[in-house]
Design a protein around this motif. Structure first.
Motif, PDB file in Angstrom:
ATOM      1  N   GLU A  85       0.830  -1.205   0.000  1.00 46.96           N
ATOM      2  CA  GLU A  85       0.000   0.000   0.000  1.00 46.96           C
ATOM      3  C   GLU A  85       0.871   1.264   0.000  1.00 46.96           C
ATOM      4  OE1 GLU A  85      -3.163   2.234   2.908  1.00 46.96           O
ATOM      5  OE2 GLU A  85      -2.916   0.076   3.119  1.00 46.96           O
ATOM      6  N   LEU A  86       1.965   1.264   0.727  1.00 50.25           N
ATOM      7  CA  LEU A  86       2.881   2.404   0.775  1.00 50.25           C
ATOM      8  C   LEU A  86       3.531   2.651  -0.586  1.00 50.25           C
ATOM      9  CD1 LEU A  86       4.309   4.560   2.486  1.00 50.25           C
ATOM     10  CD2 LEU A  86       6.054   2.836   2.994  1.00 50.25           C
ATOM     11  N   VAL A  87       3.951   1.609  -1.268  1.00 54.49           N
ATOM     12  CA  VAL A  87       4.568   1.731  -2.592  1.00 54.49           C
ATOM     13  C   VAL A  87       3.558   2.289  -3.598  1.00 54.49           C
ATOM     14  CG1 VAL A  87       5.571   0.419  -4.506  1.00 54.49           C
ATOM     15  CG2 VAL A  87       6.270  -0.072  -2.154  1.00 54.49           C
ATOM     16  N   VAL A  88       2.316   1.832  -3.519  1.00 52.03           N
ATOM     17  CA  VAL A  88       1.273   2.323  -4.428  1.00 52.03           C
ATOM     18  C   VAL A  88       1.008   3.805  -4.171  1.00 52.03           C
ATOM     19  CG1 VAL A  88      -1.180   2.119  -5.018  1.00 52.03           C
ATOM     20  CG2 VAL A  88       0.212   0.070  -4.778  1.00 52.03           C
ATOM     21  N   ARG A  89       0.952   4.215  -2.902  1.00 53.23           N
ATOM     22  CA  ARG A  89       0.734   5.624  -2.571  1.00 53.23           C
ATOM     23  C   ARG A  89       1.875   6.497  -3.098  1.00 53.23           C
ATOM     24  NH1 ARG A  89      -1.241   6.188   3.674  1.00 53.23           N
ATOM     25  NH2 ARG A  89      -3.395   5.534   3.344  1.00 53.23           N
ATOM     26  N   ILE A  90       3.104   6.049  -2.902  1.00 53.16           N
ATOM     27  CA  ILE A  90       4.261   6.817  -3.382  1.00 53.16           C
ATOM     28  C   ILE A  90       4.254   6.910  -4.897  1.00 53.16           C
ATOM     29  CG2 ILE A  90       6.786   6.817  -3.541  1.00 53.16           C
ATOM     30  CD1 ILE A  90       6.828   5.657  -0.698  1.00 53.16           C
ATOM     31  N   ALA A  91       3.966   5.819  -5.583  1.00 51.18           N
ATOM     32  CA  ALA A  91       3.922   5.819  -7.049  1.00 51.18           C
ATOM     33  C   ALA A  91       2.817   6.748  -7.546  1.00 51.18           C
ATOM     34  CB  ALA A  91       3.714   4.405  -7.570  1.00 51.18           C
ATOM     35  N   PHE A  92       1.646   6.696  -6.902  1.00 53.98           N
ATOM     36  CA  PHE A  92       0.549   7.571  -7.309  1.00 53.98           C
ATOM     37  C   PHE A  92       0.914   9.038  -7.083  1.00 53.98           C
ATOM     38  CE2 PHE A  92      -3.424   9.853  -6.360  1.00 53.98           C
ATOM     39  CZ  PHE A  92      -4.049   9.696  -7.587  1.00 53.98           C
ATOM     40  N   SER A  93       1.522   9.340  -5.937  1.00 54.44           N
ATOM     41  CA  SER A  93       1.949  10.716  -5.653  1.00 54.44           C
ATOM     42  C   SER A  93       2.960  11.204  -6.685  1.00 54.44           C
ATOM     43  CB  SER A  93       2.559  10.807  -4.249  1.00 54.44           C
ATOM     44  OG  SER A  93       1.608  10.448  -3.283  1.00 54.44           O
ATOM     45  N   LEU A  94       3.891  10.347  -7.042  1.00 56.31           N
ATOM     46  CA  LEU A  94       4.894  10.711  -8.049  1.00 56.31           C
ATOM     47  C   LEU A  94       4.232  10.987  -9.397  1.00 56.31           C
ATOM     48  CD1 LEU A  94       7.873  11.083  -8.712  1.00 56.31           C
ATOM     49  CD2 LEU A  94       7.984   8.653  -9.235  1.00 56.31           C
ATOM     50  N   LEU A  95       3.273  10.181  -9.787  1.00 53.65           N
ATOM     51  CA  LEU A  95       2.561  10.409 -11.050  1.00 53.65           C
ATOM     52  C   LEU A  95       1.795  11.727 -11.032  1.00 53.65           C
ATOM     53  CD1 LEU A  95       1.229   6.851 -11.950  1.00 53.65           C
ATOM     54  CD2 LEU A  95       2.959   8.185 -13.146  1.00 53.65           C
ATOM     55  N   VAL A  96       1.192  12.061  -9.903  1.00 48.84           N
ATOM     56  CA  VAL A  96       0.464  13.325  -9.801  1.00 48.84           C
ATOM     57  C   VAL A  96       1.430  14.502  -9.948  1.00 48.84           C
ATOM     58  CG1 VAL A  96      -0.824  14.808  -8.208  1.00 48.84           C
ATOM     59  CG2 VAL A  96      -1.456  12.404  -8.450  1.00 48.84           C
ATOM     60  N   VAL A  97       2.567  14.442  -9.269  1.00 47.98           N
ATOM     61  CA  VAL A  97       3.551  15.523  -9.355  1.00 47.98           C
ATOM     62  C   VAL A  97       4.083  15.653 -10.776  1.00 47.98           C
ATOM     63  CG1 VAL A  97       5.853  16.236  -8.594  1.00 47.98           C
ATOM     64  CG2 VAL A  97       4.190  15.427  -6.919  1.00 47.98           C
ATOM     65  N   LEU A  98       4.428  14.546 -11.420  1.00 51.08           N
ATOM     66  CA  LEU A  98       4.919  14.596 -12.795  1.00 51.08           C
ATOM     67  C   LEU A  98       3.852  15.132 -13.742  1.00 51.08           C
ATOM     68  CD1 LEU A  98       6.975  11.287 -13.017  1.00 51.08           C
ATOM     69  CD2 LEU A  98       7.836  13.628 -12.858  1.00 51.08           C
ATOM     70  N   GLY A  99       2.587  14.770 -13.523  1.00 55.60           N
ATOM     71  CA  GLY A  99       1.497  15.293 -14.338  1.00 55.60           C
ATOM     72  C   GLY A  99       1.341  16.795 -14.188  1.00 55.60           C
ATOM     73  N   LEU A 100       1.460  17.291 -12.959  1.00 59.82           N
ATOM     74  CA  LEU A 100       1.388  18.732 -12.734  1.00 59.82           C
ATOM     75  C   LEU A 100       2.548  19.462 -13.403  1.00 59.82           C
ATOM     76  CD1 LEU A 100       0.272  18.858  -8.989  1.00 59.82           C
ATOM     77  CD2 LEU A 100      -1.038  19.625 -10.976  1.00 59.82           C
ATOM     78  N   LEU A 101       3.750  18.922 -13.305  1.00 63.41           N
ATOM     79  CA  LEU A 101       4.914  19.528 -13.963  1.00 63.41           C
ATOM     80  C   LEU A 101       4.727  19.569 -15.477  1.00 63.41           C
ATOM     81  CD1 LEU A 101       7.883  18.053 -11.917  1.00 63.41           C
ATOM     82  CD2 LEU A 101       7.080  20.418 -11.957  1.00 63.41           C
ATOM     83  N   TRP A 102       4.211  18.483 -16.039  1.00 58.50           N
ATOM     84  CA  TRP A 102       3.970  18.423 -17.483  1.00 58.50           C
ATOM     85  C   TRP A 102       2.944  19.480 -17.892  1.00 58.50           C
ATOM     86  CZ3 TRP A 102      -0.497  16.945 -20.234  1.00 58.50           C
ATOM     87  CH2 TRP A 102      -0.304  16.808 -21.599  1.00 58.50           C
ATOM     88  N   GLY A 103       1.865  19.632 -17.116  1.00 58.72           N
ATOM     89  CA  GLY A 103       0.834  20.619 -17.417  1.00 58.72           C
ATOM     90  C   GLY A 103       1.361  22.040 -17.326  1.00 58.72           C
ATOM     91  N   ILE A 104       2.157  22.328 -16.302  1.00 58.52           N
ATOM     92  CA  ILE A 104       2.738  23.664 -16.153  1.00 58.52           C
ATOM     93  C   ILE A 104       3.685  23.971 -17.303  1.00 58.52           C
ATOM     94  CG2 ILE A 104       4.309  25.025 -14.722  1.00 58.52           C
ATOM     95  CD1 ILE A 104       3.011  23.628 -12.283  1.00 58.52           C
ATOM     96  N   ALA A 105       4.469  22.979 -17.727  1.00 56.54           N
ATOM     97  CA  ALA A 105       5.387  23.186 -18.856  1.00 56.54           C
ATOM     98  C   ALA A 105       4.618  23.500 -20.136  1.00 56.54           C
ATOM     99  CB  ALA A 105       6.267  21.953 -19.042  1.00 56.54           C
ATOM    100  N   ARG A 106       3.533  22.823 -20.378  1.00 55.43           N
ATOM    101  CA  ARG A 106       2.730  23.085 -21.585  1.00 55.43           C
ATOM    102  C   ARG A 106       2.109  24.474 -21.552  1.00 55.43           C
ATOM    103  NH1 ARG A 106       0.886  19.076 -25.313  1.00 55.43           N
ATOM    104  NH2 ARG A 106      -0.811  20.531 -25.603  1.00 55.43           N
ATOM    105  N   ILE A 107       1.606  24.883 -20.394  1.00 53.20           N
ATOM    106  CA  ILE A 107       0.985  26.203 -20.281  1.00 53.20           C
ATOM    107  C   ILE A 107       2.022  27.296 -20.465  1.00 53.20           C
ATOM    108  CG2 ILE A 107      -0.116  27.789 -18.650  1.00 53.20           C
ATOM    109  CD1 ILE A 107      -1.625  25.333 -17.540  1.00 53.20           C
ATOM    110  N   SER A 108       3.185  27.151 -19.839  1.00 54.93           N
ATOM    111  CA  SER A 108       4.216  28.187 -19.959  1.00 54.93           C
ATOM    112  C   SER A 108       4.776  28.253 -21.378  1.00 54.93           C
ATOM    113  CB  SER A 108       5.338  27.951 -18.960  1.00 54.93           C
ATOM    114  OG  SER A 108       6.031  26.761 -19.257  1.00 54.93           O
ATOM    115  N   ARG A 109       4.868  27.128 -22.066  1.00 52.67           N
ATOM    116  CA  ARG A 109       5.354  27.123 -23.448  1.00 52.67           C
ATOM    117  C   ARG A 109       4.383  27.860 -24.357  1.00 52.67           C
ATOM    118  NH1 ARG A 109       5.394  21.674 -25.179  1.00 52.67           N
ATOM    119  NH2 ARG A 109       6.675  21.325 -23.362  1.00 52.67           N
ATOM    120  N   ARG A 110       3.101  27.725 -24.130  1.00 54.32           N
ATOM    121  CA  ARG A 110       2.106  28.418 -24.936  1.00 54.32           C
ATOM    122  C   ARG A 110       2.209  29.922 -24.775  1.00 54.32           C
ATOM    123  NH1 ARG A 110      -2.984  25.594 -23.278  1.00 54.32           N
ATOM    124  NH2 ARG A 110      -2.208  23.543 -23.739  1.00 54.32           N
TER     125      ARG A 110
END
Length: 134
Positions: A3-28
């Motif tokens: 359960e701890l590994v799944v939580r960490i992996a999910f948190s990492l995916l959320v952070v990477l998704g936010l970084l990707w979204g911010i990069a796309r918005i700033s590039r525009r």
């Protein structure tokens, strides 16, 4: 433990998704509507940290002094004369003595930088010219 590994992996995916979204918005924002109204026509290094640039803004050619600390307006130039002077230079670059004729390619983002293939090609041609023995 799983359960701890799944939580960490999910948190990492959320952070990477936010970084990707911010990069796309700033590039525009950087390459938005006004990106085609400003073009650097020419740039000449004067020293290690200073240069002069000729910039086309809509239908005007502005000469700027550029340093690490500031950008200064030096004056204006005749845009038609600059474009007329650039046309023969592009033809000379496209057809070199002893080299096969190349079609003039449109200017790219990397032109004039160390990363540009044209820069390395010109360096190779200059070295070849210096080392050729008659």
């Amino acid at each position: 433990m799983i359960e701890l590994v799944v939580r960490i992996a999910f948190s990492l995916l959320v952070v990477l998704g936010l970084l990707w979204g911010i990069a796309r918005i700033s590039r525009r924002r950087v390459t938005g509507r006004g990106a085609t109204t400003l073009t650097v026509l020419a740039r000449q290094q004067l020293g290690r940290n200073s240069s002069v640039a000729v910039v086309r803004v809509v239908d005007r050619a502005i000469v700027l002094g550029v340093t690490d600390a500031q950008v200064s307006l030096l004056g204006e130039a005749d845009l038609a004369a600059l474009e007329k002077a650039a046309a023969p230079q592009e033809r000379r670059d496209a057809v070199q003595v002893g080299a096969p004729a190349r079609a003039a390619a449109p200017l790219g983002r990397l032109d004039g930088s160390v990363l540009s293939p044209k820069t390395w090609r010109a360096l190779g041609d200059a070295l070849r010219e210096r080392t050729v023995r008659s």
